[in-house]
Design a protein around this motif. Structure first.
Motif, short mmCIF file in Angstrom:
data_model
loop_
_atom_site.label_atom_id
_atom_site.label_comp_id
_atom_site.label_asym_id
_atom_site.label_seq_id
_atom_site.Cartn_x
_atom_site.Cartn_y
_atom_site.Cartn_z
N ASP A 117 -100.27 -9.91 -67.86
CA ASP A 117 -100.08 -11.63 -67.06
C ASP A 117 -100.61 -13.11 -68.42
OD1 ASP A 117 -99.30 -11.59 -64.33
OD2 ASP A 117 -101.05 -9.96 -64.31
N ARG A 120 -97.47 -14.22 -70.48
CA ARG A 120 -96.58 -14.74 -69.74
C ARG A 120 -97.10 -16.33 -68.99
NH1 ARG A 120 -93.67 -13.71 -64.84
NH2 ARG A 120 -95.10 -14.51 -63.76
N VAL A 121 -98.38 -16.40 -69.47
CA VAL A 121 -99.19 -18.07 -69.13
C VAL A 121 -98.69 -18.49 -70.93
CG1 VAL A 121 -101.57 -19.07 -69.47
CG2 VAL A 121 -100.22 -17.34 -67.75
N ASN A 122 -98.73 -17.94 -71.88
CA ASN A 122 -98.98 -18.63 -73.08
C ASN A 122 -97.32 -18.55 -72.73
OD1 ASN A 122 -101.30 -18.70 -74.09
ND2 ASN A 122 -101.32 -16.74 -75.33
N ALA A 123 -96.91 -18.04 -72.62
CA ALA A 123 -95.30 -17.95 -73.10
C ALA A 123 -94.80 -19.57 -72.29
CB ALA A 123 -94.55 -17.28 -72.31
N ALA A 124 -95.20 -19.57 -71.20
CA ALA A 124 -95.21 -21.25 -70.32
C ALA A 124 -95.56 -22.43 -71.43
CB ALA A 124 -95.39 -20.71 -68.86
N VAL A 125 -96.56 -22.31 -71.51
CA VAL A 125 -97.20 -22.67 -72.09
C VAL A 125 -96.99 -23.94 -73.45
CG1 VAL A 125 -99.72 -23.66 -73.30
CG2 VAL A 125 -100.31 -22.10 -71.04
N TYR A 126 -96.18 -22.54 -73.99
CA TYR A 126 -95.45 -22.91 -75.65
C TYR A 126 -93.89 -22.69 -75.44
CZ TYR A 126 -99.43 -21.58 -78.30
OH TYR A 126 -100.75 -21.44 -78.55
N ILE A 128 -91.77 -21.08 -74.00
CA ILE A 128 -90.73 -19.78 -74.85
C ILE A 128 -89.75 -19.52 -73.95
CG2 ILE A 128 -90.88 -17.70 -76.39
CD1 ILE A 128 -93.70 -18.63 -76.98
N PRO A 129 -88.38 -19.37 -74.02
CA PRO A 129 -87.95 -18.81 -72.68
C PRO A 129 -87.94 -17.40 -72.51
CG PRO A 129 -86.72 -19.97 -74.84
CD PRO A 129 -87.48 -19.38 -75.34
N ASP A 130 -87.80 -16.90 -71.68
CA ASP A 130 -88.45 -15.70 -70.22
C ASP A 130 -87.99 -14.75 -71.28
OD1 ASP A 130 -90.61 -16.17 -69.12
OD2 ASP A 130 -88.81 -16.27 -66.79
N ARG B 6 -93.43 -25.23 -65.34
CA ARG B 6 -93.43 -24.16 -65.47
C ARG B 6 -94.57 -23.24 -65.34
NH1 ARG B 6 -91.18 -21.02 -70.89
NH2 ARG B 6 -91.56 -19.08 -70.24
N THR B 7 -95.91 -24.25 -66.76
CA THR B 7 -97.07 -23.87 -66.85
C THR B 7 -97.66 -23.35 -65.42
OG1 THR B 7 -96.38 -24.12 -69.39
CG2 THR B 7 -98.69 -23.33 -68.09
N ARG B 10 -97.40 -20.39 -62.97
CA ARG B 10 -98.00 -19.51 -64.04
C ARG B 10 -99.46 -19.16 -63.89
NH1 ARG B 10 -93.97 -17.17 -68.10
NH2 ARG B 10 -92.15 -16.86 -66.31
N ILE B 104 -101.06 -28.08 -74.42
CA ILE B 104 -100.62 -28.59 -73.87
C ILE B 104 -101.81 -29.42 -73.98
CG2 ILE B 104 -101.47 -26.73 -72.85
CD1 ILE B 104 -99.37 -26.68 -70.58
#
Lengths: 326, 262, 265
Positions: A117, A120-126, A128-130, B6-7, B10, B104
């Motif tokens: 989990d 997944r948050v880090n992927a969104a923050v940076y 990065i596509p899923d 998106r963030t 999540r 961010i």
């Protein structure tokens, strides 16, 4: 071309003095006195891409302050820092995407949820596509030997598993520069060596630059060809570990066991006599004269056993800090 | 902007996942909300005998104010307390460093990181009370008044957020801030009653310094068709002002953090 | 003589150290004092309301009642549950349990130290109130003051025992501290902090008399404000609650400690 370029870096803090007790509190309240404390003074070094550099120093020597200045968490009081072509203290997004910080005693993973989990948050923050994030996660998980641990709540993981998951979270965005502050702190010997192997492998595969502080000498000797030793805020040594050992201990210890007792004046001109007790003799010999001295010893005395020792680097550095030498 | 959306998604999906780990709390939360609302209504009823008003507001109108207060209180438990209360922990445990090293905005991260669904029933109850009060008070809803009230609710939310965030941001200097937050909460409780129930000096305080009036009284006035345009504009201006101050203060606090922390 | 491991020297040392400890947190305690302003907000609503006639508190009597309620609350605030939870979490509890002193005494001393630290701030807030409302100024008679003081102490004792009971339940369940939150809600509405009990409809008022809440604020506050009260009934009720809660707390606490050590935590 240096990836990390540090010139004349200094950090001075204002510290308020306060005497203990009620009177001290009152005086502190009425007339505050400040003292300048220099945490880091005039430190300069360059690090090339792909290098793994160890950062040594006692607690409070200024390592963490320097490390934080390199990531942009602390403003330097003086001097200039460039990391990957950026000034860290501006903390621009492009810069932050290229670095990462791992702190052994602090964690960024969410305590109640599985590491996945947080990933997944880090992927969104940076951004990065899923699919990319998934691929990287499985690659890194293989390297770190992490499997179903990623789907268990962090609070149920062992310290070693948690550290590995922390590393995964810190590396998901493929940073070029890794700042690691005591990454093996508190881990058992097995977990320590696993983390070490991973870092070496990661560096080999990706060519990432690694700057690492550690209390454990084994981390440094296993990973870093180059060592920066910081003492009382100043850079004391920059170079290979062996050179540091030479510098700290220019003499080696020769241990003799003789057939029959000898007189102390018999050892004149054969290094420094440290101890003589019946048949047991200890001599300190400069490194460059070692072969000559050993040959002469064997020639002159009835030697039953001869042993040459290098004092362990840990003790040398520990002794250095204790004596406040330098 | 897409990255921020998106963030956010999540953030909130993980927040709900965390809550599901602690289901028993939801029941306690519900019970507390019900008891608290019951107590508030009982207390309010003490001011109303036959033919009595409170500051010129009828029972039904006062219920609208009480409903709006409940909505904002629920918002505080759903959104403000879990997020802004965590700032102090970040500072104390040094994990603020991780937040600052994310590409961010740190205020975005710290303000919207989580949600606590436990407060949602309170928001729902608040709206139910608002609607019940409005019907009893004979409110005629028009499209413009609906639009205006939504804008004013947003402004009120922004004011509340900014005040709370200002206090939370002082945790860069102080080890604990939740008692300061308690002072704010105690003062906010004045929003349970219409502004006119207070003496003139306090009315001024609750309009300009600690603008509680814009959270509850003004939106209720909009619905009742009694709101004056200058008051609405003042509310919007204050919302913008408070938010800007909170933002500027956070940047200042960060500068201090990065130059003084060790 | 020792009562639950207490003697004069321990009392002196405990109180002294806790007071010094609380002084270090004086800024925080000042804020806590300030967060008790709710009675003043309610006073301003009540004074302007049409319903105030039914309260039986004319003119300055209403001001005095709410100021007294504020002061009584300041010196009967209890936070054992929170201190206990923190100690348990940080592992400080086990060493306390090993000492030949009942751990609750430590918390009592901490509360007294905190009240002493709070005193100047509470006095300052009261002074500000009198500057704003000079006509409300009064000095209670010595006898009235002493009685009010005693009643406030008993209120503190009831609240302290009540919360210690909840703290003892924490030995069994982590959720027990939520009980504190739940009991706080009827306390706020029924104690007289937000409205004098004379404002309640007769039925609710009679019901409230059977809970401990009115004896925590309303009764001591009326004594301090110089309102006529039924002294015997009030003190009897306070003592009855202490007598009921004290053995319960001691029993539950002992059972809890036994359970705690059996789990080897």
């Amino acid at each position: 071309m240096a990836l990390i370029d540090v010139r004349g870096l200094s950090k001075t803090y204002k510290v308020a003095d306060k005497q203990p007790g009620f009177a001290g509190t009152l005086r502190h309240f009425l007339q505050r006195r400040y003292r300048d404390v220099a945490a880091v003074q005039d430190v300069s070094f360059q690090i090339a891409p792909g290098e793994m550099v160890g950062f040594l120093g006692a607690n409070g020597a200024g390592k963490t302050t320097t490390l934080k200045m390199l990531c942009g968490l602390i403003y330097p009081s003086d001097g200039d820092v460039q990391v990957a072509g950026h000034r860290p203290q501006r903390r621009q997004a492009e810069f932050l995407r290229r670095i990462t910080l791992v702190m052994g005693q602090k964690q960024q993973l969410m305590w109640d949820l599985p590491p996945l989990d947080s990933l997944r948050v880090n992927a969104a923050v940076y951004g990065i596509p899923d699919d990319v994030a998934r691929r990287r996660t499985s690659e890194l998980a293989d390297l770190l030997e992490l499997g179903e641990e990623l789907t268990r709540p962090v609070r149920k993981l062992s310290l070693g598993q948690r550290m590995k998951a922390e590393l995964l979270a810190a590396l998901l965005h493929e940073p070029e520069v890794l700042f690691l502050d005591e990454p093996t702190l508190g881990l058992d010997v097995n977990a320590q060596s696993r983390v070490r192997q991973f870092l070496a492998e990661y560096n080999r595969r990706t060519g990432a630059t690694v700057l690492l502080t550690s209390h454990y000498m084994a981390d440094i000797t296993a990973l870093c060809q180059r060592v920066l030793l910081i003492h009382q805020g100043r850079l004391f040594h920059d170079g290979p570990l062996e050179v540091l050992a030479d510098q700290l201990a220019p003499e080696r210890e020769v241990h003799l066991e003789l057939e029959r007792p000898a007189q102390s004046d018999a050892f004149e001109g054969l290094g420094r006599l440290e101890r003589i007790e019946g048949c047991e003799v200890r001599l300190l010999v400069p490194r460059d004269q070692l072969t000559i001295v050993v040959a002469q010893l064997l020639e002159r005395f009835p030697v039953r056993d001869l042993d040459v020792k290098d004092p362990p680097i840990e003790e040398l550095i520990g002794g250095l800090f204790r004596q406040g030498r330098v | 902007m897409g990255r921020y959306w998106r963030t956010l998604r999540r953030f909130w999906s993980t927040a709900v996942a965390v809550q599901l780990e602690y289901q028993a709390n939801v029941l306690i939360e519900l019970l507390a909300v019900a008891m608290s609302l019951g107590g508030s209504l009982f207390l309010l009823s003490l001011f109303y005998g036959p033919d009595q008003t409170l500051g010129g507001w009828s029972w039904a109108q006062a219920l609208m104010v009480q409903g709006l207060y409940t909505v904002f209180d629920g918002m505080a438990s759903t959104w403000l307390r879990p997020n802004l209360g965590a700032i102090v922990t970040h500072v104390r445990e040094g994990t603020l460093d991780f937040v600052l090293l994310k590409p961010i905005d740190s205020q975005f991260w710290l303000s919207l990181r989580t949600l606590s669904p436990g407060g949602l029933p309170e928001i729902a109850l608040g709206f139910a009370l608002l609607i019940y009060g409005s019907v009893q008070a004979g409110v005629v809803l028009t499209l413009p008044s609906l639009f205006t009230v939504l804008v004013m609710l947003l402004a009120g939310g922004l004011i509340l957020y900014s005040l709370w965030f200002l206090i939370a941001a002082t945790s860069i200097w102080f080890v604990k801030t939740w008692n300061a937050t308690e002072v704010l909460r105690a003062l906010l409780a004045s929003g349970r009653y219409p502004l006119n129930a207070y003496p003139p000096a306090l009315r001024l305080l609750f309009t300009l310094v600690l603008p509680v009036a814009f959270l509850t009284t003004v939106p209720a006035q909009v619905l009742l068709g009694e709101a004056a345009a200058p008051m609405l504009l003042a509310g919007l201006a204050l919302a913008v002002l408070f938010f800007s101050v909170a933002r500027a203060f956070w940047l200042f606090a960060l500068r201090f953090y990065t130059s003084a922390s060790s | 003589m020792r009562i639950f491991g207490l003697n004069r020297r321990i009392i002196r040392v405990l109180l002294g150290s806790q007071y010094a400890h609380m002084l270090e947190y004086r800024a925080e305690i000042a804020l806590w004092a300030l967060s008790g302003v709710l009675p003043f907000i309610m006073l301003s609503v009540w004074s302007g309301s049409e319903a105030r006639l039914g309260l039986g508190l004319d003119g300055v009597a209403l001001d005095r009642y709410f100021l007294s309620a504020f002061l009584v609350r300041q010196f009967s605030v209890v936070w054992v549950v929170y201190a206990f939870e923190e100690d348990a979490l940080l592992g400080r509890l086990s060493p306390y349990l090993l000492q030949p002193l009942h751990p609750l005494w430590r918390y009592v001393a901490a509360h007294l130290g905190e009240q002493l630290t709070r005193l100047p701030f509470a006095a300052l807030i009261a002074a500000v109130f009198f500057v704003a409302q000079p006509q409300a100024f009064w000095l209670p008679s010595l006898g009235g003051f002493l009685l009010a003081w005693l009643a406030t102490w008993l209120a503190f004792a009831i609240a302290f025992l009540f919360q210690s009971l909840i703290a003892a339940l924490c030995f069994w369940s982590e959720k027990a501290s939520a009980l504190e939150r739940l009991q706080f809600i009827p306390f706020v509405f029924l104690s007289g902090l937000l409205a004098p009990l004379t404002a309640f409809p007769p039925g609710v008022r009679a019901l409230a008399q059977w809970t401990p809440f009115p004896y925590l604020i309303d009764f001591p506050a009326r004594l301090l404000a110089g309102q006529p009260v039924d002294l015997i009934a009030g003190f009897a009720a306070q003592l009855a609650w202490v007598a009921l809660l004290l053995p319960l707390v001691l029993l539950l606490w002992r059972a809890g400690v036994r359970r705690y050590s059996a789990m080897g935590a």
